[in-house]
Design a protein around this motif. Sequence first.
Motif, PDB file in Angstrom:
ATOM      1  N   ALA A   1       0.995  -1.183   0.088  1.00  0.00           N
ATOM      2  CA  ALA A   1       0.014   0.127  -0.051  1.00  0.00           C
ATOM      3  C   ALA A   1       1.123   1.306  -0.088  1.00  0.00           C
ATOM      4  O   ALA A   1       0.547   2.297  -0.734  1.00  0.00           O
ATOM      5  N   ASP A   2       2.176   1.253   0.622  1.00  0.00           N
ATOM      6  CA  ASP A   2       2.826   2.367   0.951  1.00  0.00           C
ATOM      7  C   ASP A   2       3.430   2.596  -0.571  1.00  0.00           C
ATOM      8  O   ASP A   2       3.793   3.670  -0.837  1.00  0.00           O
ATOM      9  N   ARG A   3       3.854   1.454  -1.413  1.00  0.00           N
ATOM     10  CA  ARG A   3       4.328   1.699  -2.669  1.00  0.00           C
ATOM     11  C   ARG A   3       3.371   2.119  -3.555  1.00  0.00           C
ATOM     12  O   ARG A   3       3.699   2.894  -4.430  1.00  0.00           O
ATOM     13  N   ALA A   4       2.271   1.822  -3.390  1.00  0.00           N
ATOM     14  CA  ALA A   4       0.968   2.135  -4.430  1.00  0.00           C
ATOM     15  C   ALA A   4       0.727   3.655  -4.228  1.00  0.00           C
ATOM     16  O   ALA A   4       0.717   4.608  -5.194  1.00  0.00           O
ATOM     17  N   LYS A   5       1.108   4.195  -3.041  1.00  0.00           N
ATOM     18  CA  LYS A   5       0.714   5.821  -2.463  1.00  0.00           C
ATOM     19  C   LYS A   5       1.930   6.456  -3.243  1.00  0.00           C
ATOM     20  O   LYS A   5       2.003   7.484  -3.888  1.00  0.00           O
ATOM     21  N   GLU A   6       3.302   5.826  -3.241  1.00  0.00           N
ATOM     22  CA  GLU A   6       4.430   6.349  -3.590  1.00  0.00           C
ATOM     23  C   GLU A   6       4.259   6.682  -5.277  1.00  0.00           C
ATOM     24  O   GLU A   6       4.527   7.603  -5.965  1.00  0.00           O
ATOM     25  N   VAL A   7       3.966   5.836  -6.035  1.00  0.00           N
ATOM     26  CA  VAL A   7       3.735   5.542  -7.410  1.00  0.00           C
ATOM     27  C   VAL A   7       2.815   6.206  -7.926  1.00  0.00           C
ATOM     28  O   VAL A   7       2.800   7.096  -8.595  1.00  0.00           O
ATOM     29  N   VAL A   8       1.345   5.876  -7.526  1.00  0.00           N
ATOM     30  CA  VAL A   8       0.000   6.493  -7.927  1.00  0.00           C
ATOM     31  C   VAL A   8       0.042   7.984  -7.466  1.00  0.00           C
ATOM     32  O   VAL A   8      -0.467   8.776  -8.394  1.00  0.00           O
ATOM     33  N   ALA A   9       0.065   8.343  -6.091  1.00  0.00           N
ATOM     34  CA  ALA A   9      -0.331   9.562  -5.720  1.00  0.00           C
ATOM     35  C   ALA A   9       0.611  10.521  -5.804  1.00  0.00           C
ATOM     36  O   ALA A   9       0.684  11.632  -6.395  1.00  0.00           O
ATOM     37  N   ASP A  10       1.999   9.923  -5.322  1.00  0.00           N
ATOM     38  CA  ASP A  10       2.972  10.936  -5.127  1.00  0.00           C
ATOM     39  C   ASP A  10       3.595  11.158  -6.665  1.00  0.00           C
ATOM     40  O   ASP A  10       3.953  12.344  -6.746  1.00  0.00           O
ATOM     41  N   LYS A  11       4.011  10.274  -7.367  1.00  0.00           N
ATOM     42  CA  LYS A  11       4.739  10.505  -8.598  1.00  0.00           C
ATOM     43  C   LYS A  11       3.578  10.990  -9.784  1.00  0.00           C
ATOM     44  O   LYS A  11       3.916  11.999 -10.170  1.00  0.00           O
ATOM     45  N   LEU A  12       2.445  10.335  -9.789  1.00  0.00           N
ATOM     46  CA  LEU A  12       1.467  10.472 -10.839  1.00  0.00           C
ATOM     47  C   LEU A  12       0.642  11.604 -10.562  1.00  0.00           C
ATOM     48  O   LEU A  12      -0.207  11.956 -11.252  1.00  0.00           O
ATOM     49  N   GLY A  13       0.235  11.711  -9.254  1.00  0.00           N
ATOM     50  CA  GLY A  13      -0.813  12.829  -8.997  1.00  0.00           C
ATOM     51  C   GLY A  13      -2.216  12.242  -8.890  1.00  0.00           C
ATOM     52  O   GLY A  13      -3.025  13.129  -8.817  1.00  0.00           O
ATOM     53  N   ILE A  14      -2.383  10.936  -9.008  1.00  0.00           N
ATOM     54  CA  ILE A  14      -3.648  10.431  -9.021  1.00  0.00           C
ATOM     55  C   ILE A  14      -4.067  10.058  -7.458  1.00  0.00           C
ATOM     56  O   ILE A  14      -3.638   8.999  -6.975  1.00  0.00           O
ATOM     57  N   ASN A  15      -4.589  11.022  -6.594  1.00  0.00           N
ATOM     58  CA  ASN A  15      -4.771  11.083  -5.335  1.00  0.00           C
ATOM     59  C   ASN A  15      -5.816  10.108  -4.844  1.00  0.00           C
ATOM     60  O   ASN A  15      -6.859   9.825  -5.672  1.00  0.00           O
ATOM     61  N   PHE A  16      -5.601   9.303  -3.901  1.00  0.00           N
ATOM     62  CA  PHE A  16      -6.838   8.282  -3.310  1.00  0.00           C
ATOM     63  C   PHE A  16      -6.537   8.144  -1.892  1.00  0.00           C
ATOM     64  O   PHE A  16      -5.535   8.629  -1.210  1.00  0.00           O
ATOM     65  N   ASP A  17      -7.739   7.891  -1.048  1.00  0.00           N
ATOM     66  CA  ASP A  17      -7.722   8.025   0.236  1.00  0.00           C
ATOM     67  C   ASP A  17      -8.692   6.683   0.580  1.00  0.00           C
ATOM     68  O   ASP A  17      -9.788   6.650  -0.012  1.00  0.00           O
ATOM     69  N   ARG A  18      -8.255   5.733   1.239  1.00  0.00           N
ATOM     70  CA  ARG A  18      -8.889   4.655   1.866  1.00  0.00           C
ATOM     71  C   ARG A  18      -9.573   4.921   2.979  1.00  0.00           C
ATOM     72  O   ARG A  18      -9.408   5.744   3.913  1.00  0.00           O
ATOM     73  N   ILE A  19     -11.012   4.654   2.761  1.00  0.00           N
ATOM     74  CA  ILE A  19     -12.074   4.952   3.974  1.00  0.00           C
ATOM     75  C   ILE A  19     -12.365   3.468   4.538  1.00  0.00           C
ATOM     76  O   ILE A  19     -12.520   2.615   3.686  1.00  0.00           O
ATOM     77  N   GLY A  20     -12.823   3.480   5.577  1.00  0.00           N
ATOM     78  CA  GLY A  20     -13.270   2.239   6.377  1.00  0.00           C
ATOM     79  C   GLY A  20     -14.618   2.017   5.967  1.00  0.00           C
ATOM     80  O   GLY A  20     -15.429   2.850   5.417  1.00  0.00           O
ATOM     81  N   ALA A  21     -15.194   0.843   6.378  1.00  0.00           N
ATOM     82  CA  ALA A  21     -16.584   0.382   6.344  1.00  0.00           C
ATOM     83  C   ALA A  21     -17.522   1.352   6.781  1.00  0.00           C
ATOM     84  O   ALA A  21     -18.622   1.454   6.171  1.00  0.00           O
ATOM     85  N   GLY A  22     -17.456   2.068   7.806  1.00  0.00           N
ATOM     86  CA  GLY A  22     -18.085   2.869   8.360  1.00  0.00           C
ATOM     87  C   GLY A  22     -18.517   3.999   7.725  1.00  0.00           C
ATOM     88  O   GLY A  22     -19.652   4.935   7.942  1.00  0.00           O
ATOM     89  N   GLU A  23     -17.600   4.487   6.717  1.00  0.00           N
ATOM     90  CA  GLU A  23     -17.399   5.592   6.114  1.00  0.00           C
ATOM     91  C   GLU A  23     -18.090   5.604   4.534  1.00  0.00           C
ATOM     92  O   GLU A  23     -17.992   6.440   3.773  1.00  0.00           O
ATOM     93  N   SER A  24     -18.172   4.336   4.305  1.00  0.00           N
ATOM     94  CA  SER A  24     -18.804   4.196   2.844  1.00  0.00           C
ATOM     95  C   SER A  24     -20.095   3.147   2.885  1.00  0.00           C
ATOM     96  O   SER A  24     -20.020   2.329   3.405  1.00  0.00           O
TER      97      SER A  24
END
Length: 230
Positions: free
Chosen positions: A158-181
Amino acid sequence: MDRRTYLAAGLAAVTASAGCLTTVFGDDGSASETVLDPPDDRQYDSGELPYPAHGEPLPAFSVPDPLAGEVVDSDAVETTLVVTAFFATCPVECVRLIGQLAGVQHGTVDRNIDDEVTFLAITFDPERDDAETLRNYGQRMNIDMEAGNWRFLRPESADRAKEVVADKLGINFDRIGAGESERLPGYDFRHLSLTFLRNSDGVVERAYRTDQPDHERVLSDVETVVEATS
């Protein structure tokens, strides 16, 4: 290296006709080339956006392809490149996005340019999106895996996904728990839907910020870039 570092390059576009190579100069005097003009409907210059856009280099990344059992280095891909991010259990946005891009992929096969285009779809949910899940997802989304130009990429964590997808490519995402969705059990994601068209020189031609990119428009852009650079 994160997105802010790439923004520091401050590339400025010089206009030219679509279908012809356009020189793009950075503040340091370095030059790169694009085929497509800046999009007519753009509201901001590329350097003002939180992700790479027209005339900017697409940040390099290396991510495993679990179906092929090898690591894909984006810099080593010499073809025109279509890059996006998704997660396989997404019930709405990613279904539309990957569905449209599957249409683009089929179009590259129909127009006999599939050898000149590579599709990289990076999951930002490596915990659930293993090789079997991605294989089944490709079948469900009508992706032509036999064509050989579509690759699912799965970061190691998950940390590597954030590094590549969000930090490098700027495709931001946030994981939300069951109670939030209300959409998914377990956990869900809020995320940006974004697809890049990168030419064979590593420069972004288009950044489609939508979960429903018009597959005919994208295919036309892809074909124009391929014809000008092959």
